[in-house]
Design a protein around this motif. Structure first.
Motif, PDB file in Angstrom:
ATOM      1  N   UNK A  22     -14.859  -3.709 -12.313  1.00  0.00           N
ATOM      2  CA  UNK A  22     -15.391  -4.551 -11.071  1.00  0.00           C
ATOM      3  C   UNK A  22     -14.310  -5.796 -10.802  1.00  0.00           C
ATOM      4  N   UNK A  23     -14.465  -6.483 -11.901  1.00  0.00           N
ATOM      5  CA  UNK A  23     -13.902  -7.987 -11.826  1.00  0.00           C
ATOM      6  C   UNK A  23     -12.121  -7.685 -11.620  1.00  0.00           C
ATOM      7  N   UNK A  24     -11.521  -6.582 -12.624  1.00  0.00           N
ATOM      8  CA  UNK A  24     -10.217  -6.638 -12.414  1.00  0.00           C
ATOM      9  C   UNK A  24      -9.950  -6.112 -10.891  1.00  0.00           C
ATOM     10  N   UNK A  25     -10.569  -5.332 -10.358  1.00  0.00           N
ATOM     11  CA  UNK A  25     -10.502  -4.661  -8.973  1.00  0.00           C
ATOM     12  C   UNK A  25     -10.381  -5.942  -8.094  1.00  0.00           C
ATOM     13  N   UNK A  30      -5.631  -8.765  -4.019  1.00  0.00           N
ATOM     14  CA  UNK A  30      -4.252  -9.407  -3.326  1.00  0.00           C
ATOM     15  C   UNK A  30      -3.184  -8.568  -3.668  1.00  0.00           C
ATOM     16  N   UNK A  31      -2.914  -8.243  -4.602  1.00  0.00           N
ATOM     17  CA  UNK A  31      -1.868  -7.191  -4.962  1.00  0.00           C
ATOM     18  C   UNK A  31      -1.708  -5.756  -4.131  1.00  0.00           C
ATOM     19  N   UNK A  36       0.645  -3.429   0.767  1.00  0.00           N
ATOM     20  CA  UNK A  36       0.687  -2.913   2.076  1.00  0.00           C
ATOM     21  C   UNK A  36       1.509  -3.654   2.789  1.00  0.00           C
ATOM     22  N   UNK A  37       1.640  -5.098   3.015  1.00  0.00           N
ATOM     23  CA  UNK A  37       2.498  -5.824   3.803  1.00  0.00           C
ATOM     24  C   UNK A  37       3.843  -5.569   3.376  1.00  0.00           C
ATOM     25  N   UNK A  38       4.144  -5.339   2.115  1.00  0.00           N
ATOM     26  CA  UNK A  38       5.792  -5.246   1.742  1.00  0.00           C
ATOM     27  C   UNK A  38       6.315  -3.840   2.361  1.00  0.00           C
ATOM     28  N   UNK A  39       5.317  -2.819   2.054  1.00  0.00           N
ATOM     29  CA  UNK A  39       5.911  -1.352   2.472  1.00  0.00           C
ATOM     30  C   UNK A  39       5.669  -1.384   4.034  1.00  0.00           C
ATOM     31  N   UNK A  40       4.796  -1.947   4.659  1.00  0.00           N
ATOM     32  CA  UNK A  40       4.924  -1.792   6.249  1.00  0.00           C
ATOM     33  C   UNK A  40       6.316  -2.765   6.611  1.00  0.00           C
TER      34      UNK A  40
END
Length: 214
Positions: A22-25, A30-31, A36-40
């Motif tokens: 849960x902590x790692x998720x 932000x990754x 999502x931003x970079x692919x869009x």
């Protein structure tokens, strides 16, 4: 082997494992947003096919020659750090406000049209518009962050840092007009859609009047 599998399954279902997962998720959330931003936006391909990217690269080269090769030693070098810190904070605040307005621009019918995409398209026009505006904000953030680090470490005039800083500075400047053109395109789409709807309504009104006269 069975003992190893039982131990692995125990660890996987244990409370410690669940807490770490849960902590790692949350840590790498932000990754996911960045991808999502970079692919869009279109990824590396769109970045390298951007005219503004190559203009900023050319200006960075020109800036280097003027400040390191042909400059009068008595003249102080141009500080891209000071320019970035004086220009972009106010633009960044304006950009965030403009982005919030852009998300709610137009009526529900217009937004639904923008959210539609063809079968051969991976991203809808709505997401492309949002990614373009976010790209503008992200470049400003990178420029300000890099300028702050360069100033903190007193390294703004080291060649690689100076060159990259100049390039990202000019790219952020060029992104202003690129984003303005994006907003203009959205406004033109909305205007065209409104004009088509008005023409359809007038046609329906004329047909109704003609039927009543008959």
């Amino acid at each position: 082997m069975n003992t190893f599998n039982r131990a692995y399954n125990y660890i996987k279902t244990s409370l410690v494992y669940m807490c770490i997962k849960k902590f790692l998720d949350k840590l790498f959330l932000p990754r996911k947003s960045f991808m999502l931003y970079f692919s869009s936006y279109g990824g590396i391909k769109s970045l390298f096919l951007s005219l503004y990217f190559w203009i900023s690269l050319l200006l960075a080269i020109v800036s280097y020659f003027f400040n390191f090769e042909y400059i009068n030693p008595e003249v102080a070098k141009w500080s891209w750090v000071n320019s970035a810190k004086s220009i972009f904070p106010s633009i960044l605040g304006f950009s965030l406000g403009g982005y919030a307005i852009l998300i709610g621009f137009g009526d529900e019918k217009f937004l639904n049209v923008l959210r539609m995409k063809d079968k051969d398209e991976e991203v809808s026009p709505y997401m492309k518009i949002n990614a373009s505006f976010l790209h503008f904000i992200f470049i400003q953030f990178v420029c300000l962050f890099f300028a702050s680090v360069a100033e903190m470490t007193h390294s703004e005039y080291i060649f690689p840092i100076y060159f990259f800083g100049n390039m990202i500075f000019f790219y952020a400047i060029c992104s202003v007009i690129a984003t303005a053109f994006t907003v203009l395109n959205v406004a033109s789409w909305f205007d065209e859609m409104s004009r088509i709807e008005n023409n359809d309504n007038e046609s329906m009104t004329d047909d109704t009047d003609h039927n009543n006269e008959s």
